[in-house]
Design a protein around this motif. Structure first.
Motif, mmCIF file in Angstrom:
data_model
loop_
_atom_site.group_PDB
_atom_site.id
_atom_site.type_symbol
_atom_site.label_atom_id
_atom_site.label_comp_id
_atom_site.label_asym_id
_atom_site.label_seq_id
_atom_site.Cartn_x
_atom_site.Cartn_y
_atom_site.Cartn_z
ATOM 1 N N ALA A 85 40.466 -6.907 7.382
ATOM 2 C CA ALA A 85 40.068 -8.026 8.243
ATOM 3 C C ALA A 85 38.717 -7.756 8.891
ATOM 4 C CB ALA A 85 41.133 -8.267 9.308
ATOM 5 N N LEU A 86 38.506 -6.520 9.343
ATOM 6 C CA LEU A 86 37.229 -6.154 9.948
ATOM 7 C C LEU A 86 36.094 -6.291 8.941
ATOM 8 C CD1 LEU A 86 35.473 -4.993 12.223
ATOM 9 C CD2 LEU A 86 36.188 -2.705 11.476
ATOM 10 N N CYS A 87 36.301 -5.792 7.736
ATOM 11 C CA CYS A 87 35.259 -5.897 6.707
ATOM 12 C C CYS A 87 34.960 -7.355 6.356
ATOM 13 C CB CYS A 87 35.682 -5.122 5.461
ATOM 14 S SG CYS A 87 35.686 -3.334 5.704
ATOM 15 N N ALA A 88 36.002 -8.177 6.263
ATOM 16 C CA ALA A 88 35.800 -9.602 5.955
ATOM 17 C C ALA A 88 35.029 -10.284 7.074
ATOM 18 C CB ALA A 88 37.148 -10.287 5.734
ATOM 19 N N GLU A 89 35.360 -9.930 8.309
ATOM 20 C CA GLU A 89 34.674 -10.510 9.470
ATOM 21 C C GLU A 89 33.184 -10.144 9.453
ATOM 22 O OE1 GLU A 89 35.052 -9.516 14.111
ATOM 23 O OE2 GLU A 89 36.920 -10.185 13.179
ATOM 24 N N ILE A 90 32.895 -8.885 9.169
ATOM 25 C CA ILE A 90 31.500 -8.428 9.145
ATOM 26 C C ILE A 90 30.755 -9.053 7.964
ATOM 27 C CG2 ILE A 90 30.016 -6.398 8.838
ATOM 28 C CD1 ILE A 90 32.089 -4.886 10.580
ATOM 29 N N ALA A 91 31.456 -9.243 6.852
ATOM 30 C CA ALA A 91 30.822 -9.856 5.680
ATOM 31 C C ALA A 91 30.387 -11.290 5.950
ATOM 32 C CB ALA A 91 31.774 -9.809 4.490
ATOM 33 N N MET A 92 31.019 -11.933 6.934
ATOM 34 C CA MET A 92 30.656 -13.308 7.272
ATOM 35 C C MET A 92 29.411 -13.386 8.156
ATOM 36 S SD MET A 92 32.767 -15.293 5.744
ATOM 37 C CE MET A 92 32.526 -16.824 6.625
ATOM 38 N N LEU A 93 28.993 -12.260 8.696
ATOM 39 C CA LEU A 93 27.809 -12.240 9.560
ATOM 40 C C LEU A 93 26.544 -12.262 8.719
ATOM 41 C CD1 LEU A 93 28.944 -9.489 12.083
ATOM 42 C CD2 LEU A 93 28.757 -11.937 12.555
ATOM 43 N N PRO A 94 25.470 -12.805 9.250
ATOM 44 C CA PRO A 94 24.190 -12.708 8.529
ATOM 45 C C PRO A 94 23.805 -11.231 8.382
ATOM 46 C CG PRO A 94 24.039 -14.232 10.402
ATOM 47 C CD PRO A 94 25.354 -13.537 10.513
ATOM 48 N N PRO A 95 23.168 -10.872 7.287
ATOM 49 C CA PRO A 95 22.823 -9.468 7.056
ATOM 50 C C PRO A 95 22.063 -8.825 8.218
ATOM 51 C CG PRO A 95 22.397 -10.740 5.085
ATOM 52 C CD PRO A 95 22.768 -11.725 6.168
ATOM 53 N N GLU A 96 21.163 -9.561 8.834
ATOM 54 C CA GLU A 96 20.372 -8.977 9.925
ATOM 55 C C GLU A 96 21.231 -8.719 11.173
ATOM 56 O OE1 GLU A 96 19.985 -13.437 10.111
ATOM 57 O OE2 GLU A 96 19.750 -11.970 8.510
ATOM 58 N N THR A 97 22.352 -9.393 11.268
ATOM 59 C CA THR A 97 23.285 -9.166 12.373
ATOM 60 C C THR A 97 24.264 -8.047 12.035
ATOM 61 O OG1 THR A 97 23.131 -11.494 12.996
ATOM 62 C CG2 THR A 97 25.013 -10.273 13.844
ATOM 63 N N ALA A 98 24.700 -7.991 10.791
ATOM 64 C CA ALA A 98 25.687 -7.002 10.364
ATOM 65 C C ALA A 98 25.083 -5.613 10.152
ATOM 66 C CB ALA A 98 26.359 -7.468 9.077
ATOM 67 N N ARG A 99 23.865 -5.558 9.658
ATOM 68 C CA ARG A 99 23.242 -4.273 9.293
ATOM 69 C C ARG A 99 23.259 -3.245 10.428
ATOM 70 N NH1 ARG A 99 18.985 -6.356 7.137
ATOM 71 N NH2 ARG A 99 19.980 -6.579 5.125
ATOM 72 N N PRO A 100 22.999 -3.624 11.676
ATOM 73 C CA PRO A 100 23.029 -2.624 12.745
ATOM 74 C C PRO A 100 24.414 -2.014 12.996
ATOM 75 C CG PRO A 100 21.762 -4.535 13.434
ATOM 76 C CD PRO A 100 22.439 -4.891 12.134
ATOM 77 N N MET A 101 25.455 -2.617 12.452
ATOM 78 C CA MET A 101 26.800 -2.081 12.623
ATOM 79 C C MET A 101 27.120 -0.970 11.623
ATOM 80 S SD MET A 101 29.135 -5.343 13.465
ATOM 81 C CE MET A 101 28.279 -6.813 13.947
ATOM 82 N N LEU A 102 26.250 -0.766 10.651
ATOM 83 C CA LEU A 102 26.511 0.224 9.609
ATOM 84 C C LEU A 102 26.803 1.619 10.171
ATOM 85 C CD1 LEU A 102 26.811 0.844 6.628
ATOM 86 C CD2 LEU A 102 24.332 1.153 6.520
ATOM 87 N N PRO A 103 26.014 2.131 11.120
ATOM 88 C CA PRO A 103 26.341 3.472 11.643
ATOM 89 C C PRO A 103 27.737 3.552 12.261
ATOM 90 C CG PRO A 103 24.109 2.858 12.272
ATOM 91 C CD PRO A 103 24.747 1.636 11.672
ATOM 92 N N ALA A 104 28.161 2.509 12.959
ATOM 93 C CA ALA A 104 29.497 2.506 13.552
ATOM 94 C C ALA A 104 30.572 2.472 12.469
ATOM 95 C CB ALA A 104 29.653 1.328 14.503
ATOM 96 N N LEU A 105 30.319 1.752 11.396
ATOM 97 C CA LEU A 105 31.280 1.697 10.294
ATOM 98 C C LEU A 105 31.347 3.031 9.556
ATOM 99 C CD1 LEU A 105 30.472 -1.862 8.945
ATOM 100 C CD2 LEU A 105 32.510 -1.148 10.214
ATOM 101 N N VAL A 106 30.214 3.669 9.381
ATOM 102 C CA VAL A 106 30.193 4.998 8.747
ATOM 103 C C VAL A 106 30.939 5.998 9.631
ATOM 104 C CG1 VAL A 106 28.695 6.903 8.025
ATOM 105 C CG2 VAL A 106 28.119 4.556 7.391
#
Length: 81
Positions: free
Chosen positions: A44-65
């Motif tokens: 669900a979290l991944c699907a939610e993030i996938a719905m965000l524009p890339p420029e909004t989602a990209r900064p979340m990458l370190p937290a996801l890693v």
């Protein structure tokens, strides 16, 4: 249609971080944990993030890693010595 508010996704990341930290502490203290729902919550979290524009989602990458590292650490703690 992509969503634009990253706040719910950030809150979900923080909630999952907390859940994983508690689970690992319990495992390391010798207690059993029920991880039912972890897969669904992650999906669900991944699907939610996938719905965000890339420029909004990209900064979340370190937290996801970091979450991935926590999952790996929990897996290692669950593995028999």
């Amino acid at each position: 249609m992509a969503l634009s508010d990253p706040a719910p996704s950030r809150a979900a990341i923080e909630a999952m971080h907390g859940m994983l930290a508690v689970a690992r502490a319990l495992v390391e203290s010798g207690r059993q944990v029920d991880l039912t729902g972890l897969d669904a919550g992650t999906a669900a979290l991944c699907a939610e993030i996938a719905m965000l524009p890339p420029e909004t989602a990209r900064p979340m990458l370190p937290a996801l890693v970091a979450l991935l590292g926590e999952v790996d650490g929990l897996g290692a703690a669950l593995s028999p010595p």
